[in-house]
Design a protein around this motif. Structure first.
Motif, mmCIF file in Angstrom:
data_model
loop_
_atom_site.group_PDB
_atom_site.id
_atom_site.type_symbol
_atom_site.label_atom_id
_atom_site.label_comp_id
_atom_site.label_asym_id
_atom_site.label_seq_id
_atom_site.Cartn_x
_atom_site.Cartn_y
_atom_site.Cartn_z
ATOM 1 N N SER A 1 -41.402 -6.442 6.375
ATOM 2 C CA SER A 1 -42.010 -5.375 5.565
ATOM 3 C C SER A 1 -43.512 -5.590 5.451
ATOM 4 N N ASP A 2 -44.104 -6.033 6.571
ATOM 5 C CA ASP A 2 -45.553 -6.244 6.584
ATOM 6 C C ASP A 2 -46.236 -5.496 7.728
ATOM 7 N N TRP A 3 -45.646 -4.386 8.167
ATOM 8 C CA TRP A 3 -46.247 -3.562 9.215
ATOM 9 C C TRP A 3 -47.287 -2.641 8.586
ATOM 10 N N VAL A 4 -48.391 -2.399 9.282
ATOM 11 C CA VAL A 4 -49.433 -1.512 8.747
ATOM 12 C C VAL A 4 -49.790 -0.360 9.682
ATOM 13 N N SER A 5 -49.549 -0.535 10.982
ATOM 14 C CA SER A 5 -49.958 0.489 11.929
ATOM 15 C C SER A 5 -48.984 0.519 13.097
ATOM 16 N N VAL A 6 -48.829 1.688 13.677
ATOM 17 C CA VAL A 6 -47.913 1.841 14.803
ATOM 18 C C VAL A 6 -48.526 2.775 15.842
ATOM 19 N N LYS A 7 -48.255 2.486 17.118
ATOM 20 C CA LYS A 7 -48.737 3.293 18.245
ATOM 21 C C LYS A 7 -47.583 3.469 19.222
ATOM 22 N N ALA A 8 -47.570 4.569 19.955
ATOM 23 C CA ALA A 8 -46.508 4.808 20.930
ATOM 24 C C ALA A 8 -47.101 5.206 22.269
ATOM 25 N N GLY A 9 -46.637 4.536 23.313
ATOM 26 C CA GLY A 9 -46.985 4.906 24.674
ATOM 27 C C GLY A 9 -45.871 5.747 25.261
ATOM 28 N N ASN A 10 -45.862 5.868 26.567
ATOM 29 C CA ASN A 10 -44.828 6.648 27.230
ATOM 30 C C ASN A 10 -43.444 6.093 26.913
ATOM 31 N N TYR A 11 -43.188 4.859 27.312
ATOM 32 C CA TYR A 11 -41.913 4.199 27.056
ATOM 33 C C TYR A 11 -42.108 2.830 26.415
ATOM 34 N N HIS A 12 -43.210 2.620 25.741
ATOM 35 C CA HIS A 12 -43.421 1.372 25.019
ATOM 36 C C HIS A 12 -44.068 1.664 23.669
ATOM 37 N N SER A 13 -43.911 0.703 22.755
ATOM 38 C CA SER A 13 -44.392 0.869 21.390
ATOM 39 C C SER A 13 -45.190 -0.362 20.978
ATOM 40 N N ILE A 14 -46.144 -0.144 20.082
ATOM 41 C CA ILE A 14 -47.003 -1.221 19.603
ATOM 42 C C ILE A 14 -47.161 -1.071 18.094
ATOM 43 N N ALA A 15 -47.091 -2.196 17.386
ATOM 44 C CA ALA A 15 -47.300 -2.173 15.940
ATOM 45 C C ALA A 15 -48.144 -3.373 15.535
ATOM 46 N N ILE A 16 -48.863 -3.197 14.455
ATOM 47 C CA ILE A 16 -49.744 -4.247 13.947
ATOM 48 C C ILE A 16 -49.287 -4.627 12.547
ATOM 49 N N LYS A 17 -49.251 -5.934 12.301
ATOM 50 C CA LYS A 17 -48.847 -6.448 10.991
ATOM 51 C C LYS A 17 -50.067 -6.651 10.087
ATOM 52 N N GLU A 18 -49.812 -6.883 8.813
ATOM 53 C CA GLU A 18 -50.881 -7.113 7.837
ATOM 54 C C GLU A 18 -51.813 -8.239 8.244
ATOM 55 N N ASN A 19 -51.296 -9.257 8.915
ATOM 56 C CA ASN A 19 -52.121 -10.399 9.323
ATOM 57 C C ASN A 19 -52.924 -10.127 10.600
ATOM 58 N N LEU B 1 -40.680 -0.575 27.688
ATOM 59 C CA LEU B 1 -40.909 -0.815 29.108
ATOM 60 C C LEU B 1 -42.111 -1.729 29.300
ATOM 61 N N ASN B 2 -41.924 -2.768 30.095
ATOM 62 C CA ASN B 2 -42.975 -3.758 30.296
ATOM 63 C C ASN B 2 -43.084 -4.148 31.769
ATOM 64 N N ASN B 3 -42.805 -3.211 32.663
ATOM 65 C CA ASN B 3 -42.806 -3.528 34.093
ATOM 66 C C ASN B 3 -44.194 -3.844 34.631
ATOM 67 N N LEU B 4 -45.245 -3.406 33.960
ATOM 68 C CA LEU B 4 -46.617 -3.680 34.386
ATOM 69 C C LEU B 4 -47.373 -4.496 33.331
ATOM 70 N N ASN B 5 -46.637 -5.126 32.441
ATOM 71 C CA ASN B 5 -47.160 -5.897 31.310
ATOM 72 C C ASN B 5 -48.001 -5.045 30.361
#
Length: 160
Positions: A61-79, A87-91
């Protein structure tokens, strides 16, 4: 947003993002939710099953931000730590190279590559921008305690 608060989620939405066929939301109390298609684990719920309604991602319960790509997702925590999944076929998730896979990462995974780029105290995060098959990380180079120029790095493949 009151529809989400009263009907679907237990608290107000603080941040939200939409990918090609999935959506993500962070609530005001730091919970992360995902729903939609889940072919590559882009929902982060531990499997590849589609969800038609918001499903809690883990128990943190320490997430602050979220982003979405085509088939991948990214989130940032409070720290300030960046996590990614899907999908991570190209890193494009910016994780350790041993995790590059065409089947996807189905739970939030520490984005060690992104986090190592930001580890120095002489840098500041400008933004994380997931795309179709890549992610761009922006950072501001600080010089003598004052803001300097911005640098952007992309990981994955950029198609024109």
């Amino acid at each position: 947003m009151s529809l989400f608060k009263n009907v679907i989620l237990s608290s107000a939405v603080a941040d939200a993002a939409c990918g090609t066929s999935h959506s993500l939301a962070v609530t005001s109390n730091g919970e992360l939710y995902a729903w939609g298609r889940n072919v590559y684990g882009q929902l982060g719920v531990g499997d590849n099953t589609d969800r038609s309604s918001p499903t809690r991602v883990g128990t943190d319960s320490d997430w602050v931000s979220v982003k979405a790509g085509n088939y991948h997702s990214i989130a940032i925590k409070e720290n300030g730590q960046i996590y990614s999944w899907g999908l991570n076929n190209l890193n494009q998730c910016g994780v350790h190279t041993s995790l590059i896979t065409s089947t996807g990462l189905n739970t939030p995974t520490n984005s060690s590559l992104f986090n190592s780029m930001l580890a120095s105290t002489s840098y500041g995060l400008v933004g994380v921008f997931p795309g179709y098959s890549n992610t761009v990380l922006g950072r501001r180079v600080l010089s003598g305690g004052t803001a300097g120029r911005e640098q952007y790095y992309y990981i994955g493949r950029v198609s024109l």
